[in-house]
Design a protein around this motif. Structure first.
Motif, short mmCIF file in Angstrom:
data_model
loop_
_atom_site.label_atom_id
_atom_site.label_comp_id
_atom_site.label_asym_id
_atom_site.label_seq_id
_atom_site.Cartn_x
_atom_site.Cartn_y
_atom_site.Cartn_z
N PRO A 166 0.83 -1.20 0.00
CA PRO A 166 0.00 0.00 0.00
C PRO A 166 0.87 1.26 0.00
O PRO A 166 1.95 1.29 0.59
CB PRO A 166 -0.79 -0.11 1.31
CG PRO A 166 0.00 -1.04 2.16
CD PRO A 166 0.71 -1.96 1.22
N VAL A 167 0.40 2.23 -0.68
CA VAL A 167 1.16 3.48 -0.78
C VAL A 167 0.96 4.26 0.51
O VAL A 167 -0.15 4.55 0.92
CB VAL A 167 0.67 4.31 -1.99
CG1 VAL A 167 1.41 5.63 -2.05
CG2 VAL A 167 0.85 3.52 -3.26
N ARG A 168 2.07 4.54 1.17
CA ARG A 168 2.01 5.28 2.42
C ARG A 168 2.33 6.74 2.14
O ARG A 168 3.23 7.05 1.36
CB ARG A 168 3.02 4.71 3.42
CG ARG A 168 2.68 3.31 3.84
CD ARG A 168 3.60 2.85 4.96
NE ARG A 168 3.28 1.49 5.34
CZ ARG A 168 4.14 0.50 5.35
NH1 ARG A 168 5.38 0.70 4.99
NH2 ARG A 168 3.77 -0.70 5.72
N PRO A 169 1.63 7.63 2.82
CA PRO A 169 1.95 9.04 2.61
C PRO A 169 3.30 9.38 3.22
O PRO A 169 3.70 8.81 4.24
CB PRO A 169 0.80 9.76 3.32
CG PRO A 169 0.31 8.79 4.35
CD PRO A 169 0.53 7.43 3.75
N THR A 170 3.99 10.28 2.57
CA THR A 170 5.29 10.69 3.09
C THR A 170 5.08 11.62 4.28
O THR A 170 4.13 12.39 4.33
CB THR A 170 6.10 11.42 2.01
OG1 THR A 170 5.35 12.54 1.57
CG2 THR A 170 6.39 10.49 0.84
N VAL A 171 5.98 11.52 5.25
CA VAL A 171 5.89 12.35 6.44
C VAL A 171 6.59 13.67 6.15
O VAL A 171 7.76 13.69 5.78
CB VAL A 171 6.56 11.65 7.65
CG1 VAL A 171 6.53 12.53 8.87
CG2 VAL A 171 5.87 10.33 7.91
N GLN A 172 5.86 14.73 6.31
CA GLN A 172 6.44 16.06 6.09
C GLN A 172 6.50 16.78 7.42
O GLN A 172 5.48 17.02 8.06
CB GLN A 172 5.59 16.84 5.09
CG GLN A 172 5.59 16.21 3.72
CD GLN A 172 4.71 16.97 2.74
OE1 GLN A 172 4.04 17.91 3.12
NE2 GLN A 172 4.73 16.56 1.49
N THR B 268 7.11 19.95 9.63
CA THR B 268 7.13 21.41 9.58
C THR B 268 8.19 21.91 10.55
O THR B 268 8.63 21.17 11.44
CB THR B 268 5.75 21.96 9.97
OG1 THR B 268 5.45 21.56 11.31
CG2 THR B 268 4.66 21.43 9.03
N PRO B 269 8.61 23.15 10.43
CA PRO B 269 9.62 23.67 11.37
C PRO B 269 9.15 23.61 12.83
O PRO B 269 9.93 23.34 13.74
CB PRO B 269 9.81 25.12 10.92
CG PRO B 269 9.46 25.10 9.47
CD PRO B 269 8.37 24.08 9.34
N GLY B 270 7.87 23.80 13.05
CA GLY B 270 7.35 23.71 14.41
C GLY B 270 7.44 22.29 14.96
O GLY B 270 7.74 22.07 16.13
N ALA B 271 7.18 21.30 14.10
CA ALA B 271 7.26 19.91 14.54
C ALA B 271 8.71 19.52 14.84
O ALA B 271 8.97 18.78 15.79
CB ALA B 271 6.68 19.00 13.47
N VAL B 272 9.65 20.03 14.04
CA VAL B 272 11.07 19.74 14.28
C VAL B 272 11.50 20.31 15.62
O VAL B 272 12.18 19.65 16.41
CB VAL B 272 11.94 20.28 13.12
CG1 VAL B 272 13.41 20.18 13.46
CG2 VAL B 272 11.64 19.55 11.84
N VAL B 273 11.07 21.55 15.91
CA VAL B 273 11.41 22.17 17.19
C VAL B 273 10.79 21.38 18.34
O VAL B 273 11.42 21.17 19.39
CB VAL B 273 10.95 23.65 17.21
CG1 VAL B 273 11.07 24.25 18.59
CG2 VAL B 273 11.76 24.45 16.20
N ALA B 274 9.56 20.90 18.17
CA ALA B 274 8.89 20.13 19.21
C ALA B 274 9.61 18.80 19.45
O ALA B 274 9.79 18.38 20.60
CB ALA B 274 7.44 19.89 18.84
N VAL B 275 10.04 18.14 18.38
CA VAL B 275 10.75 16.87 18.54
C VAL B 275 12.09 17.09 19.23
O VAL B 275 12.48 16.33 20.13
CB VAL B 275 10.94 16.19 17.16
CG1 VAL B 275 11.92 15.04 17.24
CG2 VAL B 275 9.61 15.72 16.62
N ILE B 276 12.80 18.13 18.84
CA ILE B 276 14.09 18.43 19.47
C ILE B 276 13.89 18.78 20.94
O ILE B 276 14.63 18.34 21.82
CB ILE B 276 14.83 19.55 18.70
CG1 ILE B 276 15.26 19.03 17.33
CG2 ILE B 276 16.02 20.05 19.49
CD1 ILE B 276 15.84 20.09 16.44
#
Length: 100
Positions: free
Chosen positions: A39-45, A47-55
């Motif tokens: 099945p085709v899975r959507p690519t994870v994009q 955002t800059p806010g998500a990167v800051v939250a993960v860090i």
């Protein structure tokens, strides 16, 4: 030289009865179905806010785990120091009783 022996399926010896259905042909047709595709899975994009939250989340986890490990090490060091001091006190008390 070494040839595998393929077992043969024996024919049924008794009367075999099956359920008769009118919508299913008596002799199934063998058709080659296409191979199932993943099945085709959507690519994870991110955002800059998500990167800051993960860090930020990763930093918080590292700091909390580090604080717990340091506090455990400090507890072990304090316990060892108190045992060493109590051993010295008991040793001096036993030695002073032997001299009297």
């Amino acid at each position: 030289m070494l040839r595998p022996k393929i077992p043969t399926n024996p024919l049924p010896t008794g009367i075999v009865t099956g359920t008769a259905r009118s919508d299913v042909p008596a002799v199934p047709h063998q058709t080659l179905a296409p191979a199932p595709t993943a099945p085709v899975r959507p690519t994870v994009q991110l955002t800059p806010g998500a990167v800051v939250a993960v860090i930020g989340g990763g930093t918080a986890v590292v700091l909390v785990v580090g604080a717990v490990l340091v506090s455990m090490l400090l507890a072990v060091a304090v316990t060892a120091a108190s045992l060493a001091i109590s051993a010295l006190v008991i040793r001096s008390l036993v030695a002073s009783q032997n001299h009297r």
